[in-house]
Design a protein around this motif. Structure first.
Motif, PDB file in Angstrom:
ATOM      1  N   LEU A   1      -0.961  -1.668   3.907  1.00  0.00           N
ATOM      2  CA  LEU A   1      -0.503  -2.571   3.319  1.00  0.00           C
ATOM      3  C   LEU A   1       0.161  -1.838   2.083  1.00  0.00           C
ATOM      4  O   LEU A   1       1.407  -2.367   1.612  1.00  0.00           O
TER       5      LEU A   1
ATOM      6  N   MET B   1       3.299   0.006   2.551  1.00  0.00           N
ATOM      7  CA  MET B   1       4.273  -1.037   2.929  1.00  0.00           C
ATOM      8  C   MET B   1       4.777  -1.686   1.624  1.00  0.00           C
ATOM      9  O   MET B   1       6.058  -1.731   1.388  1.00  0.00           O
ATOM     10  N   LEU B   2       3.902  -2.031   0.841  1.00  0.00           N
ATOM     11  CA  LEU B   2       4.414  -2.446  -0.499  1.00  0.00           C
ATOM     12  C   LEU B   2       5.217  -1.338  -1.304  1.00  0.00           C
ATOM     13  O   LEU B   2       6.384  -2.061  -1.859  1.00  0.00           O
TER      14      LEU B   2
ATOM     15  N   GLY C   1       8.435  -0.344   1.024  1.00  0.00           N
ATOM     16  CA  GLY C   1       9.183  -1.250   1.747  1.00  0.00           C
ATOM     17  C   GLY C   1       9.837  -1.948   0.594  1.00  0.00           C
ATOM     18  O   GLY C   1      10.937  -2.148   0.339  1.00  0.00           O
ATOM     19  N   VAL C   2       8.806  -2.848  -0.182  1.00  0.00           N
ATOM     20  CA  VAL C   2       9.278  -3.650  -1.169  1.00  0.00           C
ATOM     21  C   VAL C   2       9.848  -3.065  -2.275  1.00  0.00           C
ATOM     22  O   VAL C   2      10.982  -3.560  -2.956  1.00  0.00           O
ATOM     23  N   HIS C   3       9.130  -2.198  -3.081  1.00  0.00           N
ATOM     24  CA  HIS C   3       9.447  -1.465  -4.270  1.00  0.00           C
ATOM     25  C   HIS C   3      10.737  -0.509  -4.079  1.00  0.00           C
ATOM     26  O   HIS C   3      11.683  -0.521  -4.682  1.00  0.00           O
ATOM     27  N   LEU C   4      10.448   0.600  -3.277  1.00  0.00           N
ATOM     28  CA  LEU C   4      11.666   1.295  -3.101  1.00  0.00           C
ATOM     29  C   LEU C   4      12.537   1.022  -2.147  1.00  0.00           C
ATOM     30  O   LEU C   4      13.535   1.578  -2.352  1.00  0.00           O
TER      31      LEU C   4
ATOM     32  N   ILE D   1       9.462  -2.497   6.624  1.00  0.00           N
ATOM     33  CA  ILE D   1       8.120  -2.964   6.685  1.00  0.00           C
ATOM     34  C   ILE D   1       7.276  -2.983   7.982  1.00  0.00           C
ATOM     35  O   ILE D   1       6.408  -2.615   8.169  1.00  0.00           O
TER      36      ILE D   1
END
Lengths: 537, 324
Positions: free
Chosen positions: B152, B155-156, B159-162, B167
């Motif tokens: 997780l 993934m954060l 996936g979400v930041h870079l 994800i």
């Protein structure tokens, strides 16, 4: 890298400002929803899981449906009438409706659907209500009539859940091996396009839908089994919508400006209540005063504020407050320790030196059984445990895997108390859960509730087609249940939904959000996905 | 050799029979019954309907009859139809999930061996140096960290930041519109995190086995002899030591063969990968007997084959074990 990140961030902010513009309805774009489970099959008669029905609801129609306020209105039936003797329903079907393969829809399709539902060889959970039909008849291509042996109130509602199947593709074939299981053909607003096993189901818009072409071109359901992952996917634009945010997600993890800029949150009361049920064969629980005392000791407000983080309302009976059948004027059990203690001493319990209540030498201790995988309910049990220990009742908590829970404990009546939830059907028929005749093996009055007056009203309520009369009976039943407390009704949770802001026209209602899905739209300037769904065959 | 093989293969038949018998007994001993139509706690299902369905699926017959019927179909290689609501043949349910699981498991196993063996060799060679300790700490940290949590976090981050990696899932939304090269790239991107994280957990085992077994071998007298006759260290290590030191590692390789189809429930759930782990978990939870049996039998066959494979490879690595 940093520069790239900044650029992305800027682009997003600009987008976000744009989303506040309601714009004009336009055709286009795709909505991607996330689902924990994969649909099992797309013939709704043969499935009971939520993902299957979520997808199938866009593909098929019933004869009737619920509107946003949970009133029954016509769907494939333009209108319907009840015969004078209250025994028959006559449906007048819409003309000009076409199956997705172009064939016309007629009363023969309805007849086929009825027949296959009651066929003993069809493995379906929905035969029950239809086995009560004495005679079904196709009067002409657009008129269909069913006759019951007795006036039967849930009958009308049963025609909202029966999705009409295409006779020309199914008749004379084994429905359990039909290609339609994975390649369905219906009459609904969306047409099946593709199913990638374990991954996603894709539907495209039905331009000839009888209620008008829906605005959104494509509907995609992605299967994401982990709710944490699903939440990350939402933030990362992998999906546009989550329809079951956990309380913590709804209250804390979505409450920051960047999220609010891009997503709308909606909530409505879920069709569910959670309760603490007592085995009424248990010597202590047989006494109404004991059950009432426990209800007074459990602080429902504490459960809702502490565990649901406010995402629920107190339950007072087996319905949710925004339904017509709900009677809010019943005996309520606020947290009242003194009253509980006096009720228990009235019932013959005395406190021993160890602080534990006992009666006839037997200490008051019992076990609450729960099924695994439902953290919210397990935490409820812990709060209940603490509250009851304060007045001298010792509670143990035992968590068991679902199939064993049902088969070894509930079915065998081998429990003292359980925490469980019931789905609240929009049609308020309580017969199967509360009637004293429903105590057999596998039947659902597993707490062994017996009350002559309730029995009588349950029967009367289901055999009248006059809603006012039915309501009177159901109101009275709720008063008795509140007095008797065979369950301590705990709470009705809110369903929390997050949807990307570009989708407009969403109206939360007692029926939920999906009731006018075909009217949701994305203004042209805010469109994310360009699809050529309209061009493909 | 051929006779030995044949004997071993024939002996596998009664073993397999035993495996099916025990599996069948065990899954029927678990409390509960398959809920074929979703009747559990469902007010709309009448008793009559419930009985009909049990009879329709043969659940009302005594257990030994059910086993006999299953066995009769099984010898014709028919695994029957799933009790889940999709009612599809077990074989096709397994077949469509097998490729992705095998791909992931093979790649992660390859990664484990490619990275783990050199780490083990390096640590044995440079025993008790700082680097040895750093590497050992790293592989154990990788082993000990809860993988769902690490997954997780990564993934954060990615996936979400870079926004570098997707994800979850194994294909992008627009997969069918991509060119072949883009498709490969797309799948690679999806697989980096799951494979990387699942390999991380396996490094500790392999590198430790490798290190200890190499240390053991390096203490032998023939290694001293090899050094004494002036062979360069590289040759001593590669030609003389490594070959013998690989034996225990081969055992592990053989034992991991059934794992190839097992998949991991946790990974597949977190990364939304439609693989065998999820299928097996779901079928156990819903008491989907035909599917459970199908997967167990396949696992049984692969375990037996894996053991055989390990024995054969022993023979290749160490002529003393060869059987005539």
């Amino acid at each position: 890298m940093v520069v790239a990140l900044l650029l992305v961030a800027c682009a997003r902010t600009k987008d976000a400002a744009l989303y506040n513009d309601p714009g004009k309805p336009a055709y286009g774009d795709t909505i991607i929803t996330g689902s924990i489970g994969e649909p099992s099959n797309l013939i709704p008669l043969l499935s009971t899981d939520k993902p299957s029905h979520d997808v199938a609801a866009n593909i098929y129609n019933g004869l009737l449906k619920y509107d946003k306020d949970l009133n029954i209105v016509g769907d494939l039936a333009e209108s319907w009438e009840i015969s004078k003797d209250s025994l028959s329903l006559i449906f007048h079907l819409r003309k000009g409706v076409k199956w997705h393969d172009g064939r016309p829809f007629t009363a023969h399709d309805v007849m086929y659907t009825y027949k296959v539902t009651v066929d003993p060889k069809t493995p379906t959970a929905y035969a029950g209500d239809f086995l009560l039909v004495k005679e079904a008849k196709v009067i002409d291509d657009y008129t269909f009539k069913v006759t019951y042996g007795k006036p039967f109130a849930p009958a009308i509602a049963s025609w909202t859940s029966a999705m009409i199947l295409p006779r020309h593709l199914l008749e004379g074939r084994d429905i359990t091996t039909s290609p339609l299981l994975r390649n369905p053909v219906g009459t609904g607003p969306y047409i099946f396009k593709e199913w990638v096993t374990g991954d996603r189901v894709i539907l495209r818009v039905n331009p000839d839908y009888f209620e008008g072409k829906p605005y959104i071109e494509q509907y995609v359901m992605r299967v994401i089994p982990d709710s944490g992952t699903m939440f990350l996917e939402l933030k990362n634009y992998g999906i546009d919508m989550i329809d079951q945010l956990a309380p913590l997600q709804a209250v804390r993890q979505t409450e920051y400006p960047a999220f609010r800029r891009e997503f709308n949150k909606f909530k409505y009361l879920a069709f569910q209540y959670v309760y603490l049920g007592y085995n009424l064969k248990h010597p202590f629980f047989r006494d109404k005063r004991v059950r009432q005392a426990i209800s007074y000791t459990i602080d429902k407000k504490e459960i809702i504020d502490g565990i649901l983080l406010g995402q629920g309302v107190e339950a007072t009976g087996p319905f949710k407050p925004d339904m017509w059948a709900y009677n809010g004027n019943v005996k309520k059990y606020g947290y009242d320790r003194e009253k509980a203690i006096s009720l228990l001493s009235e019932a013959g319990f005395t406190k021993g030196t160890d602080g534990i209540l006992s009666k006839d030498g037997k200490p008051f201790e019992f076990t609450i059984l729960l099924n695994q995988g439902n953290d919210v309910r397990i935490r409820c049990a812990e709060l209940i445990q603490r509250r009851l220990s304060e007045i001298g009742i010792r509670v143990k908590i035992r968590v068991i895997e679902w199939a064993s829970f049902v088969n070894q404990f509930v079915d065998k009546r081998n429990f003292e108390a359980v925490i469980l939830g019931w789905t609240i059907p929009p049609d308020p028929d309580l017969f199967d859960i509360w009637h004293s005749s429903k105590q057999g093996p596998k039947e659902l009055n597993f707490i062994s509730f017996e009350n002559k007056e309730v029995d009588d009203f349950l029967v009367k309520a289901r055999h009248t087609l006059n809603q006012e009369e039915r309501k009177r009976y159901i109101y009275r039943i709720q008063e008795i249940l509140a007095e008797e407390q065979p369950y301590t009704f705990l709470y009705v949770p809110y369903a929390n939904v997050a949807i990307h802001k570009r989708f407009k026209g969403i109206v939360p209602a007692p029926a939920g959000l999906g009731h006018d899905f075909i009217k949701w739209y994305v203004p042209e300037s805010q469109r994310r996905y360009k699809t050529n769904a309209a061009l493909s065959p | 050799m051929l006779r030995y093989l044949l004997k071993r293969l024939l002996f596998m038949i009664p073993m397999l029979f035993g495996i099916t018998l025990i599996s069948f007994a065990l899954i029927h001993l678990t409390p509960g019954e398959p809920d074929i139509i979703g009747a559990e706690m469902n007010p709309k299902v009448t008793k009559q309907v419930r009985e009909q369905i049990r009879a329709l699926y043969g659940l009302d017959k005594p257990l030994h009859v059910q086993y006999y019927l299953w066995l009769k179909r099984f010898v014709k290689l028919d695994f029957g139809k799933s009790f889940a609501q999709d009612r599809r043949p077990v074989i096709s349910k397994i077949a469509e999930r097998l490729p992705i699981t095998i791909t992931i498991e093979l790649l992660s196993m390859a990664l484990i061996f490619i990275v783990g063996i050199p780490i083990g060799v390096y640590c044995a060679q440079h025993k008790d140096t700082i680097m040895d300790k750093v590497l050992t700490s790293f592989v154990f940290a990788g082993f000990a960290v809860p993988h769902f949590w690490l997954a997780l976090l990564l993934m954060l981050f990615f996936g979400v930041h870079l926004e570098l990696l997707p994800i979850s899932g194994i294909k992008s939304f627009n997969f069918s519109d991509l060119s072949l090269l883009q498709k490969t790239l797309d799948m690679t991107k999806h697989l980096i995190l799951p494979i990387g994280i699942s390999a991380l957990g396996g490094l500790a085992g392999i590198s430790r086995y490798m290190k200890n077994s190499l240390l053991e071998v390096l203490r032998q007298e023939y290694i001293t002899t090899a050094y004494a006759k002036g062979l360069p260290e590289k040759v001593v290590l590669r030609k003389h030591a490594l070959r013998n030191a690989l034996l225990p590692v081969i055992t592990i390789l053989g034992l991991s063969v059934p794992g190839l189809i097992g998949g991991s429930v946790i990974f597949e759930t977190i990364f939304a990968i439609p693989g065998m782990g999820q299928l097996f978990f779901a079928s156990v939870m819903s008491r989907d007997y035909p599917t459970i049996m199908g997967i167990l039998v396949m696992g049984g066959v692969l375990t037996l084959l894996g053991n055989l494979l390990a024995d054969i490879m022993y023979g290749l690595a160490d002529p003393r074990i060869r059987v005539g």
